[in-house]
Design an enzyme around this catalytic site. Structure first.
Site, PDB file in Angstrom:
ATOM      1  CG  HIS A  21      -1.943  -1.024   1.281  1.00 15.93           C
ATOM      2  ND1 HIS A  21      -2.116  -1.843   2.380  1.00 15.93           N
ATOM      3  CD2 HIS A  21      -2.882  -1.405   0.384  1.00 15.93           C
ATOM      4  CE1 HIS A  21      -3.114  -2.669   2.149  1.00 15.93           C
ATOM      5  NE2 HIS A  21      -3.593  -2.431   0.942  1.00 15.93           N
ATOM      6  CE  LYS A  45     -12.807  -5.993   1.737  1.00 14.73           C
ATOM      7  NZ  LYS A  45     -11.513  -5.472   1.249  1.00 14.73           N
ATOM      8  NE  ARG A  98      -3.067  -7.712  -4.422  1.00 12.18           N
ATOM      9  CZ  ARG A  98      -3.856  -8.071  -3.440  1.00 12.18           C
ATOM     10  NH1 ARG A  98      -3.363  -8.220  -2.238  1.00 12.18           N
ATOM     11  NH2 ARG A  98      -5.128  -8.293  -3.631  1.00 12.18           N
ATOM     12  CB  SER A 136      -4.591  -6.511   4.414  1.00 11.38           C
ATOM     13  OG  SER A 136      -4.092  -5.258   4.033  1.00 11.38           O
TER      14      SER A 136
END
Length: 183
Positions: A21, A45, A98, A136
């Protein structure tokens, strides 16, 4: 004639914020004059850290990264991303990619955001090769299972993670997890 300030929004849950990030934040400051890191509340989430804790983690790291003369601020939001971007006066939404799997999702989101407001562009930045595999979710899983998270997050974020994991499930007394930055 005055030059218009280029404002970008880099949204995410950042639970926790990773070195990947921060790489995107640094690189985004090469293309905008003012970057707003938007920390999504995203209660759906089930984040490990509260919104306030995530905002604080991002703010704590900003003095340690290069912003190429751009200004960076951190704000929490719980609205539609496009509404937040417009409210902030942003012309661009920054997203990191990514892998191909990221692209499929982000492509759909960019299309939907364009339909909501064609005046705000989406700019994709490819993850640097050393960060392409970091997420993460993986960092939390590695940390919970006693793995070394130092290559993936800053020492300050690692300390917060390990402290939170110790609260959730105390580690055996003989377990030592180093908090120094990886070489």
């Amino acid at each position: 004639m005055s030059v218009r300030k280029r404002i970008g929004v880099y949204p995410g849950t950042f639970d926790p914020i990773t070195n990947g990030h921060f790489d995107i934040i640094q690189r985004a400051t090469l293309v905008v004059d003012h970057l707003i890191v938007g920390v999504a509340r995203n209660a759906g989430k089930g984040p490990l850290f509260s919104t306030d804790e995530r905002v604080e983690m991002v703010r704590d790291e900003l003095p340690h990264i290069s912003t190429h003369g751009a200004t960076v601020e951190v704000r929490a939001f719980d609205s539609l991303l496009m509404h937040f971007a417009v409210e902030m006066g942003a012309q661009v939404i920054i997203r990191g990619l990514r892998a191909v799997s990221d692209f499929e999702y982000e492509f759909q989101m960019a299309g939907m955001n364009h339909r909501l407001n064609p005046q705000v562009e989406t700019l994709f930045l490819m993850a640097s090769d050393r960060h392409q595999f970091i997420s993460s979710r993986f960092v939390k899983e590695i940390g919970r299972l006693g793995g070394d998270i130092r290559p993936f997050v800053s020492p300050r974020v690692a300390k917060r993670l390990l402290s939170r994991f110790a609260q959730e499930m105390p580690l055996p007394a003989d377990t030592t997890l180093p908090l120094q930055a990886a070489p």
